[in-house]
Design a protein around this motif. Structure first.
Motif, PDB file in Angstrom:
ATOM      1  N   GLN A  95      11.001   5.546   5.777  1.00 18.67           N
ATOM      2  CA  GLN A  95      12.697   4.844   5.568  1.00 18.67           C
ATOM      3  C   GLN A  95      12.802   4.186   4.103  1.00 18.67           C
ATOM      4  O   GLN A  95      11.541   3.679   3.770  1.00 18.67           O
ATOM      5  N   ASP A  96      14.042   4.022   4.071  1.00 21.49           N
ATOM      6  CA  ASP A  96      14.160   3.447   2.541  1.00 21.49           C
ATOM      7  C   ASP A  96      13.971   1.781   2.817  1.00 21.49           C
ATOM      8  O   ASP A  96      14.052   1.138   3.599  1.00 21.49           O
ATOM      9  N   PRO A  97      13.503   1.424   1.369  1.00 22.27           N
ATOM     10  CA  PRO A  97      13.360  -0.196   1.330  1.00 22.27           C
ATOM     11  C   PRO A  97      14.681  -0.748   1.291  1.00 22.27           C
ATOM     12  O   PRO A  97      15.686  -0.073   0.876  1.00 22.27           O
ATOM     13  N   SER A 118      20.251   6.319   9.043  1.00 24.95           N
ATOM     14  CA  SER A 118      19.250   5.202   9.466  1.00 24.95           C
ATOM     15  C   SER A 118      17.930   5.689  10.222  1.00 24.95           C
ATOM     16  O   SER A 118      17.110   4.806  10.415  1.00 24.95           O
ATOM     17  N   ARG A 119      17.941   6.907  10.591  1.00 25.50           N
ATOM     18  CA  ARG A 119      16.441   7.426  10.975  1.00 25.50           C
ATOM     19  C   ARG A 119      15.469   7.778   9.771  1.00 25.50           C
ATOM     20  O   ARG A 119      15.872   7.894   8.731  1.00 25.50           O
ATOM     21  N   PRO A 120      14.377   7.930  10.241  1.00 25.53           N
ATOM     22  CA  PRO A 120      13.142   8.421   8.986  1.00 25.53           C
ATOM     23  C   PRO A 120      13.732   9.560   8.367  1.00 25.53           C
ATOM     24  O   PRO A 120      14.207  10.398   8.946  1.00 25.53           O
ATOM     25  N   TYR A 121      13.199   9.770   6.959  1.00 29.28           N
ATOM     26  CA  TYR A 121      13.136  10.855   6.411  1.00 29.28           C
ATOM     27  C   TYR A 121      12.496  12.027   7.193  1.00 29.28           C
ATOM     28  O   TYR A 121      11.590  11.853   7.915  1.00 29.28           O
ATOM     29  N   GLN A 181       0.769  -1.160  -0.018  1.00 29.84           N
ATOM     30  CA  GLN A 181      -0.038  -0.037   0.040  1.00 29.84           C
ATOM     31  C   GLN A 181       0.853   1.291   0.055  1.00 29.84           C
ATOM     32  O   GLN A 181       0.370   2.379   0.126  1.00 29.84           O
ATOM     33  N   TRP A 182       2.136   1.257  -0.110  1.00 29.26           N
ATOM     34  CA  TRP A 182       2.875   2.150  -0.097  1.00 29.26           C
ATOM     35  C   TRP A 182       4.048   2.379  -1.375  1.00 29.26           C
ATOM     36  O   TRP A 182       4.290   1.470  -1.965  1.00 29.26           O
ATOM     37  N   ALA A 183       4.339   3.750  -1.745  1.00 25.05           N
ATOM     38  CA  ALA A 183       5.335   3.956  -2.673  1.00 25.05           C
ATOM     39  C   ALA A 183       6.175   5.111  -2.235  1.00 25.05           C
ATOM     40  O   ALA A 183       5.801   5.948  -1.625  1.00 25.05           O
ATOM     41  N   GLN A 184       7.350   5.040  -2.638  1.00 28.44           N
ATOM     42  CA  GLN A 184       8.311   6.091  -2.570  1.00 28.44           C
ATOM     43  C   GLN A 184       8.923   6.569  -3.872  1.00 28.44           C
ATOM     44  O   GLN A 184       9.293   5.671  -4.744  1.00 28.44           O
ATOM     45  N   VAL A 185       8.894   7.646  -4.033  1.00 24.38           N
ATOM     46  CA  VAL A 185       9.394   8.227  -5.590  1.00 24.38           C
ATOM     47  C   VAL A 185      10.604   9.059  -5.386  1.00 24.38           C
ATOM     48  O   VAL A 185      10.445   9.900  -4.580  1.00 24.38           O
TER      49      VAL A 185
END
Lengths: 131, 224
Positions: free
Chosen positions: B163-165, A121-124, A89-93
């Protein structure tokens, strides 16, 4: 043993069915991210807010209407798509100067977070996101 | 029909229970998945969408692989390993692969022996190891499926947390993969050790997995 083979084949078919549409989903997700960036860049707050996820829209519009609030954010200029990842259910562009996270909704992909920069290593860290 | 049911009851009952429990797992998993969806501000997914998801796939596969590993190891290691007093062990004077005569293969086969036990050569060699081979292959297939579904499910969570995959190669070295794998392996190994040892001293009257109630504790390789 025959029953197990049928079961294993079923799992493979289901896996294949799950993977078959990933390519088109990547295109759809990156298309929404690009449209979002272009709308912000063109000063079209209505169009930019139209592709925000409800939770994100609510946060952006806390103090003033979304179409104005979104244009006040310090967001990166439009860029070309470098990499798109779709998982469930997720996407990263990933674009030249921005990373956009999108969620799947009944009408298609919507922007959940944008203006995101990596933090190791932390969330964006994102300029636009929901609570 | 009644005779068929009676003669195939173990497979039918366990197969039926498996399906019922799998459906139960799917509904419980769907509820957990949708809780996470709502927490992230995303809409609920349908039952069909969930049962074809990586999240459901990895939860199923991680348990399958460990069960087949358990049977694979149990089948293979009990060729050589013995346990005095346990009905799960062969008698203490028969460690190893045993003689062709004891195994009724080749010229020692009888008219009711399976064809591949009679023919000799590669067919008999394969048939002689077919149970372990198939269990081992299903274990490897399920473990591979766990890794493939696992990386997709893990990455879905990663993206939901901004976070990155990870790639598949990174994932199979990651704590999530080994945590899922080892927590299943330890429970299977404990179950085998418990069964082998408890069945020395405890009985279940009428069960094929127990010694007869009156058998001495030291009687090995005896099943009810």
């Amino acid at each position: 043993m025959i029953r197990l083979s049928v079961l294993a084949a079923g799992v493979l078919v289901l896996s294949a069915a799950g993977c078959s549409s990933v390519g088109s989903q990547e295109e759809a997700a990156s298309g929404v991210a690009v449209r979002w960036q272009k709308a912000v860049d063109a000063g079209d707050g209505e169009a930019a807010c139209a592709v925000l996820a409800p939770g994100t829209l609510k946060t952006v519009a806390e103090d003033q209407p979304c179409p104005q609030a979104i244009l006040d954010k310090d967001l990166p200029r439009p860029g070309t798509v470098v990499e798109t990842s779709v998982y469930g259910q997720w996407a990263q562009v990933k674009l030249d100067d921005d990373t956009v996270f999108l969620g799947a909704f009944p009408g298609g992909w919507r922007v959940v977070a944008a203006g995101c920069t990596p933090q190791g290593s932390r969330p964006y860290d994102c300029t636009v996101e929901g609570d | 029909m009644r005779r068929f049911l009676r003669n195939n009851a173990i497979g039918l009952v366990f197969g039926g229970l498996f399906l019922v429990v799998l459906v139960g797992q799917a509904f419980a998993g769907l509820a957990v998945f949708n809780e996470a969806q709502r927490a992230s501000g995303l809409p609920d997914v349908s039952f069909w969408r969930y049962v074809t998801s990586a999240s459901f796939g990895v939860d199923v596969a991680e348990n399958w692989q460990s069960e087949y590993l358990q049977f694979f190891l149990f089948i293979l290691l009990t060729v050589w390993l013995l346990q005095k007093g346990s009905p799960e062990s062969k008698s203490l004077d028969k460690p190893g692969r045993e003689t062709d005569e004891e195994q009724k293969i080749g010229r020692f086969s009888d008219e009711r022996s399976p064809k591949w036990a009679r023919t000799g050569g590669w067919r008999t060699r394969i048939f002689s190891n077919s149970l372990g081979l198939v269990m081992g292959l299903i274990f490897l297939g399920s473990w591979l499926a766990q890794s493939v579904a696992g990386v997709a499910a893990f990455n879905e969570e990663q993206l939901s947390e901004r976070q990155d995959p990870l790639s598949w190669g990174q994932y199979v070295l990651a704590p999530d993969f080994w945590n899922r794998t080892l927590q299943n392996w330890q429970s299977e190994l404990l179950a085998v050790a418990s069964m082998a040892i408890l069945a020395i001293y405890l009985r279940q009257r009428g069960s094929s997995q127990s010694k007869p109630v009156g058998s001495p504790h030291e009687a090995t390789g005896v099943e009810g």
